[in-house]
Design a protein around this motif. Sequence first.
Motif, short mmCIF file in Angstrom:
data_model
loop_
_atom_site.label_atom_id
_atom_site.label_comp_id
_atom_site.label_asym_id
_atom_site.label_seq_id
_atom_site.Cartn_x
_atom_site.Cartn_y
_atom_site.Cartn_z
N ALA A 155 2.52 -1.40 -7.41
CA ALA A 155 2.71 -1.08 -8.97
C ALA A 155 1.08 -0.88 -9.33
CB ALA A 155 3.43 -2.28 -9.50
N SER A 156 1.34 -0.02 -10.41
CA SER A 156 -0.35 0.59 -10.88
C SER A 156 -0.73 -0.56 -11.78
CB SER A 156 0.15 1.69 -11.67
OG SER A 156 0.99 1.85 -12.89
N ASP A 191 -0.70 6.34 -13.08
CA ASP A 191 0.43 6.92 -12.60
C ASP A 191 0.80 6.29 -11.20
OD1 ASP A 191 2.84 8.30 -12.53
OD2 ASP A 191 2.03 10.18 -13.45
N GLN A 192 1.92 6.88 -10.69
CA GLN A 192 2.31 6.42 -9.25
C GLN A 192 3.04 7.72 -8.66
OE1 GLN A 192 6.07 3.91 -8.41
NE2 GLN A 192 4.44 2.75 -7.51
N CYS A 197 -1.53 5.26 -7.97
CA CYS A 197 -1.06 4.27 -6.93
C CYS A 197 0.08 4.95 -5.90
CB CYS A 197 -1.01 3.01 -7.19
SG CYS A 197 0.50 2.62 -8.33
N PRO A 209 3.48 4.31 -3.98
CA PRO A 209 4.62 3.39 -3.50
C PRO A 209 4.52 2.57 -2.32
CG PRO A 209 5.51 5.58 -4.20
CD PRO A 209 3.89 5.93 -3.86
N TYR A 255 -3.70 3.89 -1.72
CA TYR A 255 -2.44 3.38 -1.29
C TYR A 255 -2.57 2.31 -0.26
CZ TYR A 255 1.63 3.79 2.10
OH TYR A 255 2.81 3.32 2.71
N ALA A 284 0.00 12.53 -5.70
CA ALA A 284 -1.11 11.76 -6.27
C ALA A 284 -1.92 13.00 -6.46
CB ALA A 284 -1.23 10.86 -5.38
#
Length: 394
Positions: free
Chosen positions: A72-73, A88-89, A67, A69, A115, A95
């Motif tokens: 929050a994943s 993850d982020q 995901c 920013p 996103y 990504a």
Amino acid sequence: MPDLERLSAVAGTVAVVGVGETDYGADHARSRRGEPIGDGYAHAATALRRALADCGLTKDDVDGLVCGPTLASERLGEVLGIDTRWADQADAVQAVVKATAAIHAGLAETVALVYGTDQRAAGVAYGGEGAAGGERHLSYTYFSPWGLTSQGALYALLANRYLAETGMTERELGGVAVAQRAFARLHPHAVMRAPLTIEDHLAQPYICEPLRRTDYCLINDGGVALVLTTAERARRLDRPFVLVRGIGRSDHNRDATSLRPRLEEFYRPAQRAAAEQVYAMAGLGPQDVDVLQIYDSFSVHVPLALEGFGFCGDGEAGKLISSGDLGPGGRLPVNTAGGHLSGSYMQGWGHQAEVVRQLRAEAGDRQVPGARIGQYVSDVAGKVTSIVYEGVAR
């Protein structure tokens, strides 16, 4: 040092099979009228739903999630109804890098990159006392005692030095905004579709000299999603897909908070190191690129990337821009959805979706004929990353 032998083993093993975006222009118009259009999670969910429909998969096929920013994943997984083995982020380009690495390593088979942002509706500030990111000590907030609290002010410093060093004119730099607006006019979901001539651009007052309003990115809401999986699974889907052929990265952090890398070297050492890696891994060069996407929070990113990645020589970007070759019908089409300046500001995520559409020949009136190789370049705050994509017809 990067291990090119091991990187070459990754080339072509991971595919982008699905892309989805929200309706940027329509949502922007609704937002300006004060109508509710949802938060970042809502935009992310819409984008992923469209990306899954695009590739014929369902959320149950997804076992990895990255995901963007400021999502929050954990919460995003709940909203999307996805219970993944690996999450993850990361920003847009990282990504793709992380998902490619995870798929190649066997941590996941099918990864959704998602996103969403409500930056306009939420009134996110990118300058001033409450500048976004100030709590994380982003480089531009170190200069608030001198009034440099916005990224625009710092890029204006960079642009002034670049113009002085290379002899590039403001008219040539303005050609970036004009070329991207020309593409946006061909994009039904772009935010800015009104005509823009170089005279229109130069008639605008400075926001921070030498940058004018159309040198700055948009601030709008929306969402983007991509679905990545193994090349083997992509072929079984029997739909057009795009392979990740090359990845390059090189950070330029020495004295980064003093601005020296961007003001004295224009990020060129990091760009050239990233270029060497991405082209070696892909087995290609800048001469092979049919369509180019460049992260463009400000127009000056474009000439820096053109020179740093070898599309022209040092100090020659102005001539390339003024030739018209970056716009529709040009030999090096750049930011073909209108980029951040006119299309939509999705922090680089929209650029990934656009290069996929171009390489699948699905870009409508803005389609680059015969596009097979696409590249994305990002040089945010000295962290230079690039990806080379290859289209595969079915």
